[in-house]
Scaffold this active site. Structure first.
Site, PDB file in Angstrom:
ATOM      1  N   ARG A 248     -13.690  -8.495   1.735  1.00 39.17           N
ATOM      2  CA  ARG A 248     -12.277  -8.222   1.475  1.00 39.17           C
ATOM      3  C   ARG A 248     -11.454  -9.482   1.762  1.00 39.17           C
ATOM      4  O   ARG A 248     -10.558  -9.833   1.013  1.00 39.17           O
ATOM      5  CB  ARG A 248     -11.770  -7.068   2.366  1.00 39.17           C
ATOM      6  CG  ARG A 248     -12.331  -5.697   2.052  1.00 39.17           C
ATOM      7  CD  ARG A 248     -11.861  -5.182   0.709  1.00 39.17           C
ATOM      8  NE  ARG A 248     -10.414  -5.148   0.589  1.00 39.17           N
ATOM      9  CZ  ARG A 248      -9.615  -4.173   1.052  1.00 39.17           C
ATOM     10  NH1 ARG A 248     -10.153  -3.124   1.628  1.00 39.17           N
ATOM     11  NH2 ARG A 248      -8.310  -4.220   0.892  1.00 39.17           N
TER      12      ARG A 248
ATOM     13  N   ARG B 194       0.881  -1.183   0.000  1.00 39.19           N
ATOM     14  CA  ARG B 194       0.000   0.000   0.000  1.00 39.19           C
ATOM     15  C   ARG B 194       0.909   1.222   0.000  1.00 39.19           C
ATOM     16  O   ARG B 194       1.683   1.431   0.931  1.00 39.19           O
ATOM     17  CB  ARG B 194      -0.908  -0.001   1.232  1.00 39.19           C
ATOM     18  CG  ARG B 194      -1.570   1.341   1.458  1.00 39.19           C
ATOM     19  CD  ARG B 194      -2.692   1.302   2.453  1.00 39.19           C
ATOM     20  NE  ARG B 194      -3.858   0.618   1.922  1.00 39.19           N
ATOM     21  CZ  ARG B 194      -5.072   0.686   2.473  1.00 39.19           C
ATOM     22  NH1 ARG B 194      -5.263   1.391   3.567  1.00 39.19           N
ATOM     23  NH2 ARG B 194      -6.086   0.054   1.934  1.00 39.19           N
TER      24      ARG B 194
ATOM     25  N   ASP C 184     -17.128   7.459  -1.235  1.00 39.02           N
ATOM     26  CA  ASP C 184     -15.852   7.335  -0.511  1.00 39.02           C
ATOM     27  C   ASP C 184     -15.555   8.709   0.093  1.00 39.02           C
ATOM     28  O   ASP C 184     -16.209   9.709  -0.253  1.00 39.02           O
ATOM     29  CB  ASP C 184     -14.752   6.897  -1.496  1.00 39.02           C
ATOM     30  CG  ASP C 184     -13.396   6.660  -0.832  1.00 39.02           C
ATOM     31  OD1 ASP C 184     -13.346   6.513   0.409  1.00 39.02           O
ATOM     32  OD2 ASP C 184     -12.371   6.640  -1.553  1.00 39.02           O
TER      33      ASP C 184
ATOM     34  N   HIS D 155      -7.460   0.906  -6.361  1.00 39.13           N
ATOM     35  CA  HIS D 155      -7.625   0.014  -5.211  1.00 39.13           C
ATOM     36  C   HIS D 155      -8.305  -1.277  -5.693  1.00 39.13           C
ATOM     37  O   HIS D 155      -9.471  -1.532  -5.402  1.00 39.13           O
ATOM     38  CB  HIS D 155      -8.478   0.718  -4.149  1.00 39.13           C
ATOM     39  CG  HIS D 155      -8.394   0.109  -2.784  1.00 39.13           C
ATOM     40  ND1 HIS D 155      -7.636  -1.008  -2.499  1.00 39.13           N
ATOM     41  CD2 HIS D 155      -8.995   0.459  -1.610  1.00 39.13           C
ATOM     42  CE1 HIS D 155      -7.774  -1.313  -1.214  1.00 39.13           C
ATOM     43  NE2 HIS D 155      -8.595  -0.437  -0.658  1.00 39.13           N
TER      44      HIS D 155
END
Ligand code: CP
Ligand code: NVA
Length: 300
Positions: free
Chosen positions: A287, A102, A219, A129
């Site tokens: 996820r 990341r 977001d 992402h």
């Protein structure tokens, strides 16, 4: 599949295979069936930005698959003191079986892949992402039965999330509409690619974008690295919010998605967030399952 650098590198077939494997791994985990497919393998997780979901889900994912994960903060690594990515890639390739990173620049992730000899997984850059959007697509399919034909509407900053949602949504047969303030549009090249399919629009009008949407997505107004712009952005993004007015123009069974962390009262109201909490936390849970599928595809 060697790496997961960005969704543009994957075909519809490859994305579907990841989602199918993710569904299978989720079902098996719920039923206590263990798969130590990555027994003896080690994943290094380099973080140059904060994380809750990505860090924990990758670590648990590796554990579930019989492997080990190492948390590597750039604050403690020599990379944070200027050691070149080229050297870091070649050194870590001698110790590890894969790297999740990341960071800020997409070019750094691409360079790791180019210079190293092990799989590289993008855990978020300023540009995209991909892991998040694989989990999002999995969640949409779970709740809607199919992905193709649904209208996905993204409201807010044209950021890393927007870029990956456009690519993932369009590749999987969705119609994608984006509402963002002028000057805060997603990546120009990606928009051009998406427009050519005839299934993409970008406007500054929230209600126009949200009309008849099957999935509403938002977001944060200021992403990691943009903390200094947060106050200015609060003014610019006023109204770029998922609220009851927006829900009223979407389909009556529209679902709400957010990569999290969420700022209630900014990009989403507390009322809408709580009304759709089940979908939002299914998305967060997924996820884990989607990334386990990515780990298996890249590292087994
Ligand atoms: N959505 C997401 O990537 O969350 P984290 O920043 O907590 O990893
Ligand atoms: N756009 C946000 C996503 C966080 C998961 C950020 O980059 O901070």
């Amino acid at each position: 599949m060697k790496h997961l650098l960005k969704l543009m590198d994957l075909s519809e077939k490859e994305i579907t295979e990841i989602l199918n494997l993710a569904d299978q791994l989720k079902y098996e985990k719920k039923n206590g069936i263990e798969h130590h497919i990555l027994k003896g393998k080690t994943l290094g997780m380099i973080f140059e930005k904060s994380s809750t979901r990505t860090r924990v889900s990758f670590e648990v994912g590796m554990y579930d698959l019989g492997g080990t994960a190492l948390f590597l903060s750039s604050r403690d690594l020599q990379i944070g003191r200027g050691e070149p990515v080229e050297d870091t890639a070649r050194v870590l390739s001698r110790y590890l079986d894969g790297i999740m990173i990341r960071t800020f620049e997409q070019a750094e992730v691409e360079k790791l892949a180019e210079c190293g000899s092990i799989p590289i997984i993008n855990g978020l850059t300023d540009y995209c992402h991909p892991c998040q959007v694989l989990a999002d697509l999995m969640t949409i399919r779970e709740h809607k039965g199919v992905i193709k034909g649904n209208k996905l509407c993204y409201i807010g900053d044209g950021n890393n999330m927007t870029n990956s949602l456009i690519v993932g949504g369009i590749k999987m047969g969705m119609t994608v509409s984006v509402a963002c303030p002028k000057g805060y549009e997603p990546d120009a090249e990606l928009m051009k690619w998406a427009e050519a399919t005839g299934r993409f629009t970008c406007t500054d009008n929230v209600l126009e974008a949200a009309k008849d949407a099957d999935v509403l997505y938002t977001d944060v107004w200021a992403s990691m690295g943009q903390e200094g712009e947060a106050e200015e952005r609060k003014k610019i993004f006023q109204g770029y919010q998922i609220n009851s007015e927006v829900m009223a123009v979407a389909k009556s069974d529209a679902m709400v998605q957010h990569c999290l962390p969420a700022h209630r009262g900014e990009e989403i109201t507390a009322e809408v967030f709580e009304a759709h909490a089940d979908e939002l936390f299914d998305e967060a849970e997924n996820r884990l399952h989607a990334q386990k599928a990515v780990l298996v595809k890249c590292m087994s």
